[in-house]
Scaffold this motif. Structure first.
Motif, PDB file in Angstrom:
ATOM      1  N   GLU A   1      52.114  36.236  55.748  1.00 54.53           N
ATOM      2  CA  GLU A   1      51.093  36.324  56.796  1.00 54.53           C
ATOM      3  C   GLU A   1      50.184  35.096  56.771  1.00 54.53           C
ATOM      4  O   GLU A   1      49.727  34.628  57.816  1.00 54.53           O
ATOM      5  CB  GLU A   1      50.268  37.598  56.602  1.00 54.53           C
ATOM      6  N   LEU A   2      49.957  34.547  55.584  1.00 53.48           N
ATOM      7  CA  LEU A   2      49.142  33.335  55.464  1.00 53.48           C
ATOM      8  C   LEU A   2      49.832  32.156  56.152  1.00 53.48           C
ATOM      9  O   LEU A   2      49.184  31.365  56.843  1.00 53.48           O
ATOM     10  CB  LEU A   2      48.887  33.017  53.991  1.00 53.48           C
ATOM     11  N   ASP A   3      51.159  32.039  55.971  1.00 49.45           N
ATOM     12  CA  ASP A   3      51.913  30.964  56.643  1.00 49.45           C
ATOM     13  C   ASP A   3      51.863  31.117  58.161  1.00 49.45           C
ATOM     14  O   ASP A   3      51.742  30.133  58.887  1.00 49.45           O
ATOM     15  CB  ASP A   3      53.363  30.965  56.175  1.00 49.45           C
ATOM     16  N   GLU A   4      51.961  32.354  58.630  1.00 49.57           N
ATOM     17  CA  GLU A   4      51.886  32.597  60.069  1.00 49.57           C
ATOM     18  C   GLU A   4      50.517  32.221  60.614  1.00 49.57           C
ATOM     19  O   GLU A   4      50.415  31.635  61.699  1.00 49.57           O
ATOM     20  CB  GLU A   4      52.181  34.064  60.365  1.00 49.57           C
ATOM     21  N   ASP A   5      49.463  32.545  59.859  1.00 47.04           N
ATOM     22  CA  ASP A   5      48.110  32.189  60.297  1.00 47.04           C
ATOM     23  C   ASP A   5      47.914  30.674  60.337  1.00 47.04           C
ATOM     24  O   ASP A   5      47.308  30.139  61.269  1.00 47.04           O
ATOM     25  CB  ASP A   5      47.068  32.825  59.379  1.00 47.04           C
ATOM     26  N   LYS A   6      48.432  29.974  59.328  1.00 46.56           N
ATOM     27  CA  LYS A   6      48.329  28.507  59.314  1.00 46.56           C
ATOM     28  C   LYS A   6      49.036  27.905  60.523  1.00 46.56           C
ATOM     29  O   LYS A   6      48.509  26.999  61.174  1.00 46.56           O
ATOM     30  CB  LYS A   6      48.940  27.941  58.035  1.00 46.56           C
ATOM     31  N   LEU A   7      50.225  28.413  60.820  1.00 48.88           N
ATOM     32  CA  LEU A   7      50.989  27.901  61.958  1.00 48.88           C
ATOM     33  C   LEU A   7      50.273  28.200  63.274  1.00 48.88           C
ATOM     34  O   LEU A   7      50.211  27.345  64.166  1.00 48.88           O
ATOM     35  CB  LEU A   7      52.391  28.506  61.960  1.00 48.88           C
ATOM     36  N   MET A   8      49.709  29.400  63.379  1.00 50.60           N
ATOM     37  CA  MET A   8      48.973  29.759  64.590  1.00 50.60           C
ATOM     38  C   MET A   8      47.784  28.816  64.798  1.00 50.60           C
ATOM     39  O   MET A   8      47.558  28.328  65.906  1.00 50.60           O
ATOM     40  CB  MET A   8      48.479  31.207  64.502  1.00 50.60           C
ATOM     41  N   TRP A   9      47.040  28.526  63.726  1.00 49.96           N
ATOM     42  CA  TRP A   9      45.885  27.646  63.860  1.00 49.96           C
ATOM     43  C   TRP A   9      46.301  26.216  64.183  1.00 49.96           C
ATOM     44  O   TRP A   9      45.603  25.515  64.917  1.00 49.96           O
ATOM     45  CB  TRP A   9      45.011  27.699  62.616  1.00 49.96           C
ATOM     46  N   LYS A  10      47.433  25.774  63.663  1.00 50.67           N
ATOM     47  CA  LYS A  10      47.915  24.433  64.008  1.00 50.67           C
ATOM     48  C   LYS A  10      48.261  24.345  65.488  1.00 50.67           C
ATOM     49  O   LYS A  10      47.968  23.343  66.143  1.00 50.67           O
ATOM     50  CB  LYS A  10      49.129  24.061  63.154  1.00 50.67           C
ATOM     51  N   VAL A  11      48.866  25.406  66.021  1.00 50.35           N
ATOM     52  CA  VAL A  11      49.192  25.424  67.451  1.00 50.35           C
ATOM     53  C   VAL A  11      47.914  25.445  68.283  1.00 50.35           C
ATOM     54  O   VAL A  11      47.795  24.725  69.283  1.00 50.35           O
ATOM     55  CB  VAL A  11      50.094  26.634  67.792  1.00 50.35           C
ATOM     56  N   ILE A  12      46.936  26.250  67.875  1.00 50.45           N
ATOM     57  CA  ILE A  12      45.664  26.326  68.609  1.00 50.45           C
ATOM     58  C   ILE A  12      44.958  24.976  68.604  1.00 50.45           C
ATOM     59  O   ILE A  12      44.471  24.504  69.646  1.00 50.45           O
ATOM     60  CB  ILE A  12      44.770  27.434  68.026  1.00 50.45           C
ATOM     61  N   ILE A  13      44.913  24.325  67.453  1.00 45.41           N
ATOM     62  CA  ILE A  13      44.249  23.020  67.360  1.00 45.41           C
ATOM     63  C   ILE A  13      44.984  21.982  68.204  1.00 45.41           C
ATOM     64  O   ILE A  13      44.367  21.183  68.915  1.00 45.41           O
ATOM     65  CB  ILE A  13      44.135  22.583  65.888  1.00 45.41           C
ATOM     66  N   HIS A  14      46.315  21.995  68.157  1.00 41.49           N
ATOM     67  CA  HIS A  14      47.093  21.045  68.966  1.00 41.49           C
ATOM     68  C   HIS A  14      46.841  21.265  70.457  1.00 41.49           C
ATOM     69  O   HIS A  14      46.648  20.298  71.209  1.00 41.49           O
ATOM     70  CB  HIS A  14      48.584  21.178  68.644  1.00 41.49           C
TER      71      HIS A  14
END
Length: 74
Positions: free
Chosen positions: A38-51
């Motif tokens: 779930e931590l990896d999914e959250d990191k990926l989600m935040w990277k997409v949001i920031i991009h």
């Protein structure tokens, strides 16, 4: 060589930031494994949001520059 004004330089910097963000996001997508936590999914989600924030701000800066350039000078 063509001279670059402040507006053009600003758009080039924003474009470079978006490109760097896209490369980092692509790297993250390439490293996805079958057992993501779930931590990896959250990191990926935040990277997409920031991009997407970088992309949207770049588009808004370009739109503002176009509007300012198309207005008649007094």
């Amino acid at each position: 060589m063509e001279k670059v004004d402040f507006s053009g330089l600003k758009l080039k910097v924003i474009g470079a930031i978006v490109a760097i963000s896209a490369i980092d996001l692509l790297k993250s997508f390439m490293d996805i494994s079958g057992n993501m936590t779930e931590l990896d999914e959250d990191k990926l989600m935040w990277k997409v949001i920031i991009h997407m924030t970088f992309v949207l701000s770049g588009l808004l800066f370009a739109l503002m520059d176009k509007i300012v350039g198309d207005t008649k000078k007094h």
